[in-house]
Design an enzyme around this catalytic site. Structure first.
Site, PDB file in Angstrom:
ATOM      1  N   PRO A  13       0.932  -1.414  -0.743  1.00 33.12           N
ATOM      2  CA  PRO A  13      -0.035  -0.222   0.033  1.00 33.12           C
ATOM      3  C   PRO A  13       0.259   1.525   0.112  1.00 33.12           C
ATOM      4  CG  PRO A  13      -0.007  -0.739   2.407  1.00 33.12           C
ATOM      5  CD  PRO A  13       0.867  -1.911   1.145  1.00 33.12           C
ATOM      6  N   ASN A  14       0.217   1.824  -0.007  1.00 31.90           N
ATOM      7  CA  ASN A  14       0.799   3.853  -1.527  1.00 31.90           C
ATOM      8  C   ASN A  14       2.286   3.482  -1.639  1.00 31.90           C
ATOM      9  OD1 ASN A  14      -1.490   5.329   1.030  1.00 31.90           O
ATOM     10  ND2 ASN A  14      -0.238   4.160   2.880  1.00 31.90           N
ATOM     11  N   ARG A  21       5.317  10.951  -2.480  1.00 29.54           N
ATOM     12  CA  ARG A  21       4.937  10.701  -1.032  1.00 29.54           C
ATOM     13  C   ARG A  21       6.621  10.617   0.072  1.00 29.54           C
ATOM     14  NH1 ARG A  21       5.308   4.804   1.150  1.00 29.54           N
ATOM     15  NH2 ARG A  21       4.122   5.107   3.371  1.00 29.54           N
ATOM     16  N   TYR A  26      11.171   8.807   1.436  1.00 31.72           N
ATOM     17  CA  TYR A  26      11.659   7.844   0.191  1.00 31.72           C
ATOM     18  C   TYR A  26      11.842   8.013  -1.271  1.00 31.72           C
ATOM     19  CZ  TYR A  26       7.521   5.314   3.633  1.00 31.72           C
ATOM     20  OH  TYR A  26       7.505   5.140   4.662  1.00 31.72           O
ATOM     21  N   ASN A  77       7.695  -5.686  -1.275  1.00 29.98           N
ATOM     22  CA  ASN A  77       7.976  -4.644  -0.097  1.00 29.98           C
ATOM     23  C   ASN A  77       6.727  -4.313   0.962  1.00 29.98           C
ATOM     24  OD1 ASN A  77       7.837  -2.006   1.767  1.00 29.98           O
ATOM     25  ND2 ASN A  77       8.610  -1.151   0.062  1.00 29.98           N
ATOM     26  N   ALA A  80       2.990  -0.895   4.552  1.00 29.66           N
ATOM     27  CA  ALA A  80       2.151  -1.169   6.517  1.00 29.66           C
ATOM     28  C   ALA A  80       1.987  -2.260   6.558  1.00 29.66           C
ATOM     29  CB  ALA A  80       1.722  -0.093   6.150  1.00 29.66           C
ATOM     30  N   HIS A  83       4.199  -4.577   8.582  1.00 31.25           N
ATOM     31  CA  HIS A  83       4.080  -4.379  10.297  1.00 31.25           C
ATOM     32  C   HIS A  83       3.125  -5.436  11.354  1.00 31.25           C
ATOM     33  CE1 HIS A  83       7.250  -2.043   9.463  1.00 31.25           C
ATOM     34  NE2 HIS A  83       6.144  -1.239   9.152  1.00 31.25           N
ATOM     35  N   ASP A  90       1.566 -15.732   5.916  1.00 30.32           N
ATOM     36  CA  ASP A  90       1.020 -16.998   5.526  1.00 30.32           C
ATOM     37  C   ASP A  90       0.785 -17.748   4.440  1.00 30.32           C
ATOM     38  OD1 ASP A  90       0.215 -17.762   9.289  1.00 30.32           O
ATOM     39  OD2 ASP A  90      -2.112 -17.250   8.674  1.00 30.32           O
ATOM     40  N   GLU A 101      12.534  -9.835   1.558  1.00 29.71           N
ATOM     41  CA  GLU A 101      11.460  -8.187   2.011  1.00 29.71           C
ATOM     42  C   GLU A 101      12.581  -7.501   1.582  1.00 29.71           C
ATOM     43  OE1 GLU A 101      10.957  -8.714   5.808  1.00 29.71           O
ATOM     44  OE2 GLU A 101       9.940  -6.860   6.429  1.00 29.71           O
ATOM     45  N   HIS A 103      13.074  -2.838   2.131  1.00 30.39           N
ATOM     46  CA  HIS A 103      12.554  -1.189   2.073  1.00 30.39           C
ATOM     47  C   HIS A 103      13.450  -0.557   1.938  1.00 30.39           C
ATOM     48  CE1 HIS A 103       9.279  -3.591   5.091  1.00 30.39           C
ATOM     49  NE2 HIS A 103      10.128  -4.261   5.538  1.00 30.39           N
ATOM     50  N   LEU A 104      12.120   0.473   1.779  1.00 30.64           N
ATOM     51  CA  LEU A 104      13.635   1.528   0.643  1.00 30.64           C
ATOM     52  C   LEU A 104      14.540   2.369   2.549  1.00 30.64           C
ATOM     53  CD1 LEU A 104      10.739   3.196  -0.742  1.00 30.64           C
ATOM     54  CD2 LEU A 104      12.716   2.715  -1.949  1.00 30.64           C
ATOM     55  N   SER A 105      13.326   2.661   3.241  1.00 32.78           N
ATOM     56  CA  SER A 105      13.809   3.373   4.336  1.00 32.78           C
ATOM     57  C   SER A 105      14.764   2.415   5.284  1.00 32.78           C
ATOM     58  CB  SER A 105      12.897   3.977   5.102  1.00 32.78           C
ATOM     59  OG  SER A 105      12.095   2.960   5.310  1.00 32.78           O
ATOM     60  N   ARG A 110      13.696   4.020  12.733  1.00 32.06           N
ATOM     61  CA  ARG A 110      12.327   4.694  12.321  1.00 32.06           C
ATOM     62  C   ARG A 110      11.330   4.442  13.332  1.00 32.06           C
ATOM     63  NH1 ARG A 110       9.366   5.080   6.384  1.00 32.06           N
ATOM     64  NH2 ARG A 110       8.890   6.585   7.455  1.00 32.06           N
ATOM     65  N   ARG A 114       8.075   0.371  13.866  1.00 32.36           N
ATOM     66  CA  ARG A 114       7.966  -0.341  12.688  1.00 32.36           C
ATOM     67  C   ARG A 114       8.902  -1.480  12.810  1.00 32.36           C
ATOM     68  NH1 ARG A 114       5.922   3.341   8.630  1.00 32.36           N
ATOM     69  NH2 ARG A 114       5.508   5.316   9.455  1.00 32.36           N
TER      70      ARG A 114
HETATM   71  C1  DQA Z   1       8.571   0.867   4.074  1.00 28.67           C
HETATM   72  C2  DQA Z   1       7.876   1.151   5.431  1.00 28.67           C
HETATM   73  C3  DQA Z   1       7.079   0.863   6.460  1.00 28.67           C
HETATM   74  O1  DQA Z   1       6.851   1.249   7.652  1.00 28.67           O
HETATM   75  C4  DQA Z   1       6.121   1.652   6.144  1.00 28.67           C
HETATM   76  O2  DQA Z   1       4.751   1.862   5.760  1.00 28.67           O
HETATM   77  C5  DQA Z   1       5.922   1.872   4.181  1.00 28.67           C
HETATM   78  C6  DQA Z   1       7.525   1.930   3.023  1.00 28.67           C
HETATM   79  C7  DQA Z   1       9.438   1.321   3.538  1.00 28.67           C
HETATM   80  O3  DQA Z   1       9.634   0.406   1.205  1.00 28.67           O
HETATM   81  O4  DQA Z   1      10.441   2.185   3.587  1.00 28.67           O
HETATM   82  O5  DQA Z   1       4.909   2.306   3.363  1.00 28.67           O
HETATM   83  O6  DQA Z   1       8.389  -0.396   3.933  1.00 28.67           O
END
Ligand code: DQA
Length: 150
Positions: A13-14, A21, A26, A77, A80, A83, A90, A101, A103-105, A110, A114
């Protein structure tokens, strides 16, 4: 002819809003551009990449379920849902496809909420904190997984 490794890239999501964003966290690249860079990286290793983004947990679960028998590696990725989602965890366990897995950040640098990932315990590994390079490193890791399996 040697069979090309197939990789499913899932964005949660997002992430469709990347580039506009929270750019301080990011970065300024949009998802389309990131996918293109991954595609190029994958070509170097003879990988075929398919991409899917959804803001819906169930749609991501279905994408994982449908990956069975079709893909050698999943790069995800979960955003959200990292978490919160036992359902994604599953699904990964159910299909038993090696999963990376991303993550950009750096999620451990953080907010505390997270720091917990429901995915890391079922992933081969996690790459977090390198911006777009996190995704490219994941492609590199996927190539290694495919190589070692065939
Ligand atoms: C994220 C980190 C997550 O905590 C956050 O909710 C995201 C992006 C990242 O790529 O750093 O939407 O997965």
């Amino acid at each position: 002819m040697e069979k090309r490794g197939k990789v499913l890239v899932l964005h949660g999501p997002n992430l469709n809003l990347l580039g506009e964003r929270e750019t301080g966290i990011y970065g300024t690249k949009g998802l389309g551009e990131i996918n293109q860079l991954m595609q190029k990286e994958g070509e170097q290793y003879g990988l075929e990449l398919d991409f899917f983004q959804s803001n819906y947990e169930g749609a991501l679960v279905e994408a994982i379920q449908q990956a069975k028998g079709k893909y050698d590696v999943i790069i995800i990725n979960p955003a959200a849902y990292t978490h919160t989602s036992i359902a994604l965890r599953d699904a990964i366990l159910a299909v038993n496809i090696p999963t990376i897995e991303v993550h950009l950040s750096n999620i451990y640098k953080r907010e505390e909420f997270r720091h917990k990932s429901f995915i890391s315990g079922v992933a081969i590994g996690q790459i977090s904190g390198f911006g777009v390079l996190s995704y490219l490193l994941a492609v590199r890791a996927a190539a290694e997984i495919v190589k070692n399996r065939s």
